[in-house]
Scaffold this active site. Structure first.
Site, PDB file in Angstrom:
ATOM      1  N   HIS A  65      -6.357   2.310  -9.781  1.00  0.00           N
ATOM      2  CA  HIS A  65      -5.298   2.046 -10.749  1.00  0.00           C
ATOM      3  C   HIS A  65      -5.199   3.231 -11.678  1.00  0.00           C
ATOM      4  O   HIS A  65      -6.217   3.833 -12.029  1.00  0.00           O
ATOM      5  CB  HIS A  65      -5.602   0.771 -11.556  1.00  0.00           C
ATOM      6  CG  HIS A  65      -4.404   0.266 -12.279  1.00  0.00           C
ATOM      7  ND1 HIS A  65      -4.028   0.742 -13.507  1.00  0.00           N
ATOM      8  CD2 HIS A  65      -3.482  -0.658 -11.923  1.00  0.00           C
ATOM      9  CE1 HIS A  65      -2.918   0.128 -13.882  1.00  0.00           C
ATOM     10  NE2 HIS A  65      -2.567  -0.723 -12.944  1.00  0.00           N
ATOM     11  N   ASP A  95      -3.567  -6.546  -6.982  1.00  0.00           N
ATOM     12  CA  ASP A  95      -2.908  -6.813  -5.711  1.00  0.00           C
ATOM     13  C   ASP A  95      -3.859  -6.951  -4.540  1.00  0.00           C
ATOM     14  O   ASP A  95      -3.455  -7.309  -3.444  1.00  0.00           O
ATOM     15  CB  ASP A  95      -1.878  -5.720  -5.423  1.00  0.00           C
ATOM     16  CG  ASP A  95      -0.663  -5.904  -6.304  1.00  0.00           C
ATOM     17  OD1 ASP A  95      -0.371  -7.066  -6.635  1.00  0.00           O
ATOM     18  OD2 ASP A  95      -0.038  -4.906  -6.671  1.00  0.00           O
TER      19      ASP A  95
HETATM   20  N1  ACO Z   1      -7.931   4.798  -1.577  1.00  0.00           N
HETATM   21  C1  ACO Z   1      -8.581   5.973  -1.386  1.00  0.00           C
HETATM   22  N2  ACO Z   1      -8.621   6.971  -2.294  1.00  0.00           N
HETATM   23  C2  ACO Z   1      -7.969   6.764  -3.442  1.00  0.00           C
HETATM   24  C3  ACO Z   1      -7.271   5.564  -3.719  1.00  0.00           C
HETATM   25  C4  ACO Z   1      -7.263   4.565  -2.728  1.00  0.00           C
HETATM   26  N3  ACO Z   1      -6.638   3.406  -2.922  1.00  0.00           N
HETATM   27  N4  ACO Z   1      -6.704   5.635  -4.945  1.00  0.00           N
HETATM   28  C5  ACO Z   1      -7.041   6.845  -5.427  1.00  0.00           C
HETATM   29  N5  ACO Z   1      -7.810   7.522  -4.528  1.00  0.00           N
HETATM   30  C6  ACO Z   1      -8.431   8.844  -4.717  1.00  0.00           C
HETATM   31  C7  ACO Z   1      -7.443   9.971  -4.580  1.00  0.00           C
HETATM   32  O1  ACO Z   1      -7.371  10.458  -3.268  1.00  0.00           O
HETATM   33  C8  ACO Z   1      -8.014  10.972  -5.547  1.00  0.00           C
HETATM   34  O2  ACO Z   1      -9.114  11.591  -4.934  1.00  0.00           O
HETATM   35  P1  ACO Z   1      -9.495  13.149  -5.264  1.00  0.00           P
HETATM   36  O3  ACO Z   1      -9.814  13.180  -6.726  1.00  0.00           O
HETATM   37  O4  ACO Z   1     -10.644  13.460  -4.384  1.00  0.00           O
HETATM   38  O5  ACO Z   1      -8.260  13.937  -4.947  1.00  0.00           O
HETATM   39  C9  ACO Z   1      -8.561  10.142  -6.692  1.00  0.00           C
HETATM   40  O6  ACO Z   1      -8.891   8.870  -6.067  1.00  0.00           O
HETATM   41  C10 ACO Z   1      -7.560   9.897  -7.820  1.00  0.00           C
HETATM   42  O7  ACO Z   1      -6.377   9.356  -7.243  1.00  0.00           O
HETATM   43  P2  ACO Z   1      -4.908   9.570  -7.803  1.00  0.00           P
HETATM   44  O8  ACO Z   1      -3.943   9.344  -6.704  1.00  0.00           O
HETATM   45  O9  ACO Z   1      -4.854  10.867  -8.542  1.00  0.00           O
HETATM   46  O10 ACO Z   1      -4.832   8.388  -8.875  1.00  0.00           O
HETATM   47  P3  ACO Z   1      -3.527   7.843  -9.544  1.00  0.00           P
HETATM   48  O11 ACO Z   1      -3.951   7.321 -10.857  1.00  0.00           O
HETATM   49  O12 ACO Z   1      -2.442   8.857  -9.527  1.00  0.00           O
HETATM   50  O13 ACO Z   1      -3.064   6.671  -8.569  1.00  0.00           O
HETATM   51  C11 ACO Z   1      -2.770   4.526  -7.600  1.00  0.00           C
HETATM   52  C12 ACO Z   1      -3.220   5.320  -8.857  1.00  0.00           C
HETATM   53  C13 ACO Z   1      -1.349   4.957  -7.207  1.00  0.00           C
HETATM   54  C14 ACO Z   1      -2.754   3.041  -7.946  1.00  0.00           C
HETATM   55  C15 ACO Z   1      -3.759   4.823  -6.446  1.00  0.00           C
HETATM   56  O14 ACO Z   1      -5.065   4.435  -6.824  1.00  0.00           O
HETATM   57  C16 ACO Z   1      -3.344   4.154  -5.137  1.00  0.00           C
HETATM   58  O15 ACO Z   1      -2.546   4.708  -4.388  1.00  0.00           O
HETATM   59  N6  ACO Z   1      -3.889   2.929  -4.842  1.00  0.00           N
HETATM   60  C17 ACO Z   1      -3.505   2.178  -3.667  1.00  0.00           C
HETATM   61  C18 ACO Z   1      -2.166   1.494  -3.904  1.00  0.00           C
HETATM   62  C19 ACO Z   1      -2.287   0.305  -4.825  1.00  0.00           C
HETATM   63  O16 ACO Z   1      -3.152  -0.551  -4.688  1.00  0.00           O
HETATM   64  N7  ACO Z   1      -1.351   0.237  -5.807  1.00  0.00           N
HETATM   65  C20 ACO Z   1      -1.267  -0.893  -6.737  1.00  0.00           C
HETATM   66  C21 ACO Z   1      -1.556  -0.454  -8.123  1.00  0.00           C
HETATM   67  S1  ACO Z   1      -1.582  -1.850  -9.172  1.00  0.00           S
HETATM   68  C22 ACO Z   1       0.011  -2.199  -9.450  1.00  0.00           C
HETATM   69  O17 ACO Z   1       0.925  -1.451  -9.428  1.00  0.00           O
HETATM   70  C23 ACO Z   1       0.244  -3.599  -9.708  1.00  0.00           C
END
Ligand code: ACO
Length: 431
Positions: A307, A365
């Protein structure tokens, strides 16, 4: 805490004071609004990880501590003691209602549940397999063609009617989208039922036989809706605010929020979680799947994990996890293989350094889809369920924005231009 920050140009020694905008909880915001004027410099923050777009008195999140407050009330207390309709009143009006206010609010929501018959016929224009979120976006956008009496955003009563209409009609529209998919007749709302029972009725009842709403299912839905009702400046709410900042029709602004919610990185994640569980198949495939998730080149993410704001735990996920067990037990589905798979995925991910180092925890979620599925709600309706609940937040934020003293300020970010420098036009023959 210091009272001001300044931005220093290391070469010239030129300084710009950044006045602090302080709130009641959480970090203050450094006001960078004058930086461009004074330094010919933009601030750069794609994804808005450190940027506040507004002041707001609706919802507070402390992502490190896993705190979520609506109008100051902890989400745990609201989920345990309140109802979605009471929470909707709270979010919209700032205070919990007394008995009379709650009755009046509920009555107003019930009065607005039906949709115009012409609007119902809009559904005929969609293909039978249209995604319900596509229909929801289109039909809510179309509300702007029906309610010209609530477009004066300076008028408090018009704003209130708009808010009540949106909250009342969104379940009717979502249920109609569901019925369209199955080719079943649309069911009119039953205003003696509470909000979530009515939604379940409109989705699952058919004219040919009686339908009894399961009160435990309705209660589970009510709690899920409380948890999803608002989440400060998330992507869809920010979209509603940005669209609304132009002074556009409020129903159209909400439609833009629905479109933004649909993405798998946001509200579409609940649907993506179930798809992912289907692809993994069985518990024995979990380690291989997680290896893929950790491989940056695979493009695979563990859906329902991570998140932008919560870097400790998502308090909504904790509540939902408990509900998930309760609902599945009630429905005799506690041995559901997908729940078993989800729990194994969660167990391994929570002990894995990749996820621990990046502070990735299950979000709301991760579990909501499992509950929806147990309630018989099809996967493509998961995000519409989210949209129904989040409508409360969207209309509250829109209303807060348009009623701000000083009037509307259009949201208009800048950019760092990386395209071609200036060049001369060449005519077709010389290209
Ligand atoms: N699975 C694997 N790796 C992940 C995930 C994931 N779900 N989420 C983040 N990471 C990793 C990224 O690859 C990144 O790694 P790095 O530092 O080695 O490059 C690091 O964690 C940070 O990730 P970001 O994408 O920069 O984090 P951001 O805050 O931009 O994204 C998000 C947040 C979009 C929710 C992300 O965690 C994601 O895509 N999760 C899966 C989708 C999801 O469940 N969304 C629902 C969110 S809750 C809502 O809207 C109700």
């Amino acid at each position: 805490m210091t009272n001001s920050y300044s931005l220093l140009n290391n070469e010239t020694g030129e300084k710009v004071e950044l006045p602090l905008v302080k709130g009641t909880l959480g970090p203050a915001g450094a006001d960078v609004g004058k930086v461009y004027d004074k330094m010919d410099l933009f601030t750069y923050d794609p994804g808005f990880t450190s940027t506040c777009s507004t002041k707001s008195a609706i919802t507070y999140i402390d992502g490190d501590k896993g705190v979520l407050l609506y109008r100051g009330y902890p989400i745990e207390q609201l989920a345990a003691h309140s109802s979605f309709i009471e929470v909707a009143y709270l979010i919209l009006n700032g205070e919990l209602p007394n008995k009379g206010q709650l009755e009046e609010f509920e009555a107003s929501i019930r009065r607005h549940t039906m949709i115009n018959e012409s609007l119902r016929r809009f559904f005929d224009g969609f293909r039978y397999d249209a995604h319900p979120m596509a229909m929801l976006t289109g039909i809510v956008g179309s509300l702007s063609a029906f309610y010209h009496d609530t477009t004066n955003n300076k008028d408090e009563r018009q704003r209130e009617i708009f808010a009540h209409r949106m909250i009342a009609k969104i379940p009717t529209i979502a249920a109609a989208a569901y019925k369209k998919y199955f080719g079943q007749p649309f069911m009119y709302p039953q205003n003696h039922l509470d909000y979530c029972s009515n939604l379940l009725y409109m989705m699952f009842a058919v004219p040919a036989e009686p339908y009894h709403v399961d009160p435990i299912a309705a209660k589970a839905l009510d709690i899920l809706f409380i948890l999803h009702a608002d989440h400060e400046q998330n992507a869809s709410t920010s979209t509603v605010r940005l669209a609304g900042s132009t002074g556009c029709n409020p129903y159209a602004a909400v439609a833009s929020g629905i479109a933004a919610l649909w993405g798998p990185a946001h509200g579409g994640a609940n649907e993506a979680v179930l798809k992912m569980l289907g692809e993994i198949g069985t518990v024995k495939n979990v380690p291989a799947f997680l290896t893929k998730v950790k491989d940056k080149n695979s493009g695979v993410r563990l859906m329902g994990f991570g998140h932008r704001v919560y870097k400790n735990f998502d308090p909504r996920a904790t509540i939902i996890r408990e509900q998930c067990h309760k609902v599945l037990k009630h429905l005799g589905k506690e041995n559901d293989p997908q729940l078993e798979l989800a729990l194994e995925l969660e167990r391994i991910a929570l002990t894995d350094d990749y996820f621990k180092d990046r502070k990735l925890y299950p979000n709301v979620d991760f579990y909501s889809g499992i509950i929806y599925k147990a309630l018989g709600i099809p996967v493509n309706m998961f995000t519409p369920m989210f949209a129904i609940a989040r409508t409360v937040g969207w209309v509250a934020h829109w209303s807060e924005m348009v009623s701000e003293p000083g009037g509307l300020k259009i949201g208009r970010p800048r950019q760092v231009y990386v395209g071609s420098p200036v060049r001369d036009y060449k005519d077709l023959t010389s290209r």
